[in-house]
Design an enzyme around this catalytic site. Structure first.
Site, PDB file in Angstrom:
ATOM      1  N   ASN A  45       0.696  -1.055   0.034  1.00 37.64           N
ATOM      2  CA  ASN A  45       0.007   0.083  -0.139  1.00 37.64           C
ATOM      3  C   ASN A  45       0.862   1.390   0.063  1.00 37.64           C
ATOM      4  O   ASN A  45       1.932   1.188   0.632  1.00 37.64           O
ATOM      5  CB  ASN A  45      -0.959   0.005   1.189  1.00 37.64           C
ATOM      6  CG  ASN A  45      -0.113  -0.147   2.488  1.00 37.64           C
ATOM      7  OD1 ASN A  45       0.501  -0.776   2.667  1.00 37.64           O
ATOM      8  ND2 ASN A  45      -1.140   0.376   3.491  1.00 37.64           N
TER       9      ASN A  45
ATOM     10  N   GLU B 233       0.326   5.204   0.688  1.00 39.30           N
ATOM     11  CA  GLU B 233      -0.624   6.341   1.364  1.00 39.30           C
ATOM     12  C   GLU B 233      -0.249   7.397   0.576  1.00 39.30           C
ATOM     13  O   GLU B 233       0.754   7.747   0.032  1.00 39.30           O
ATOM     14  CB  GLU B 233      -0.503   6.284   2.586  1.00 39.30           C
ATOM     15  CG  GLU B 233      -1.194   5.030   3.095  1.00 39.30           C
ATOM     16  CD  GLU B 233      -1.448   4.587   4.614  1.00 39.30           C
ATOM     17  OE1 GLU B 233      -1.129   5.823   5.302  1.00 39.30           O
ATOM     18  OE2 GLU B 233      -2.284   3.819   4.947  1.00 39.30           O
TER      19      GLU B 233
ATOM     20  N   CYS C  66      -3.933   0.748  -2.334  1.00 39.00           N
ATOM     21  CA  CYS C  66      -3.921  -0.531  -1.797  1.00 39.00           C
ATOM     22  C   CYS C  66      -2.937  -1.383  -2.414  1.00 39.00           C
ATOM     23  O   CYS C  66      -2.533  -1.363  -3.359  1.00 39.00           O
ATOM     24  CB  CYS C  66      -5.323  -1.460  -1.825  1.00 39.00           C
ATOM     25  SG  CYS C  66      -6.469  -0.625  -1.045  1.00 39.00           S
TER      26      CYS C  66
ATOM     27  N   GLU D 183      -3.038  -4.739  -3.075  1.00 42.66           N
ATOM     28  CA  GLU D 183      -3.177  -5.575  -4.165  1.00 42.66           C
ATOM     29  C   GLU D 183      -3.379  -4.957  -5.664  1.00 42.66           C
ATOM     30  O   GLU D 183      -3.058  -5.226  -6.707  1.00 42.66           O
ATOM     31  CB  GLU D 183      -4.984  -6.036  -3.923  1.00 42.66           C
ATOM     32  CG  GLU D 183      -5.143  -6.795  -2.588  1.00 42.66           C
ATOM     33  CD  GLU D 183      -5.300  -5.996  -1.542  1.00 42.66           C
ATOM     34  OE1 GLU D 183      -4.647  -4.804  -1.103  1.00 42.66           O
ATOM     35  OE2 GLU D 183      -6.126  -6.347  -0.697  1.00 42.66           O
TER      36      GLU D 183
ATOM     37  N   CYS E 125     -10.070  -5.140   0.093  1.00 46.74           N
ATOM     38  CA  CYS E 125     -11.163  -4.190   0.254  1.00 46.74           C
ATOM     39  C   CYS E 125     -12.027  -4.600  -1.034  1.00 46.74           C
ATOM     40  O   CYS E 125     -11.555  -5.091  -2.200  1.00 46.74           O
ATOM     41  CB  CYS E 125     -10.861  -2.859   0.502  1.00 46.74           C
ATOM     42  SG  CYS E 125     -10.032  -2.236  -1.089  1.00 46.74           S
TER      43      CYS E 125
ATOM     44  N   CYS F 103     -10.594  -3.396  -4.478  1.00 50.38           N
ATOM     45  CA  CYS F 103      -9.449  -4.224  -4.772  1.00 50.38           C
ATOM     46  C   CYS F 103     -10.069  -5.438  -5.404  1.00 50.38           C
ATOM     47  O   CYS F 103      -9.861  -5.923  -6.459  1.00 50.38           O
ATOM     48  CB  CYS F 103      -8.384  -4.560  -4.066  1.00 50.38           C
ATOM     49  SG  CYS F 103      -7.418  -3.163  -3.521  1.00 50.38           S
TER      50      CYS F 103
END
Ligand code: THU
Length: 136
Positions: free
Chosen positions: A42, A44, A53, A55, A90, A93
């Site tokens: 990830n 940010e 993210c 993934e 999530c 993703c």
């Protein structure tokens, strides 16, 4: 490449996680049908919605390198990099993966090499929206 190998690579990928805001570090590894491996973490951003993210980082890296067929993804994560829970992908993703991966994509989430749960993308994203709905 079995699920334990994928778990170890995902944990390695987590080391590069940039998560100064949530301190929730995530690593993912995507396995291509041809045996290729793409890692992601990830990333940010101070403008929170610009965060990516793990993934999708792995997926976009694979697609950028010309990969098209995938058999599995493994995801690990936890607060301050401590893997104490299964890091479920999530919704965004799951949807992003569904653009390129079939319902049979294996999704591994692990706490340790010996504690890995296995799902399919179809189980995690039933009744999905896809390009077939868009017509010509
Ligand atoms: N995150 C992921 O990397 N993957 C997921 O599937 C869930 C959330 C990241 C995004 C953000 O950097 C942090 O975890 C907290 O939401």
């Amino acid at each position: 490449m079995d699920k334990k190998d994928l778990f170890l690579l995902a944990r390695e990928a987590m080391q590069n996680s940039y998560a100064p805001y949530s301190n929730y570090n995530v690593g993912a590894v995507l396995l291509c049908k041809n045996g290729g491996i793409y890692k992601g973490c990830n990333v940010e951003n101070a403008s929170f919605s610009a965060t990516n993210c793990a993934e999708r980082t792995a997926l976009f890296s694979a697609i950028s390198n010309g990969e098209k067929e995938f058999s599995a993804i493994c995801v690990v994560g936890g607060k301050y990099g401590k893997i104490t829970e299964y890091a479920m992908p999530c919704g965004i993703c799951r949807q992003a993966l569904s653009e390129f991966c079939g319902a049979d994509l294996k999704v591994y989430v692990g706490i340790s090499e010996n504690d890995i749960r296995e799902y399919t993308l179809g189980e995690l994203l039933p009744f999905s929206f896809d390009k077939s709905k868009l017509g010509e």
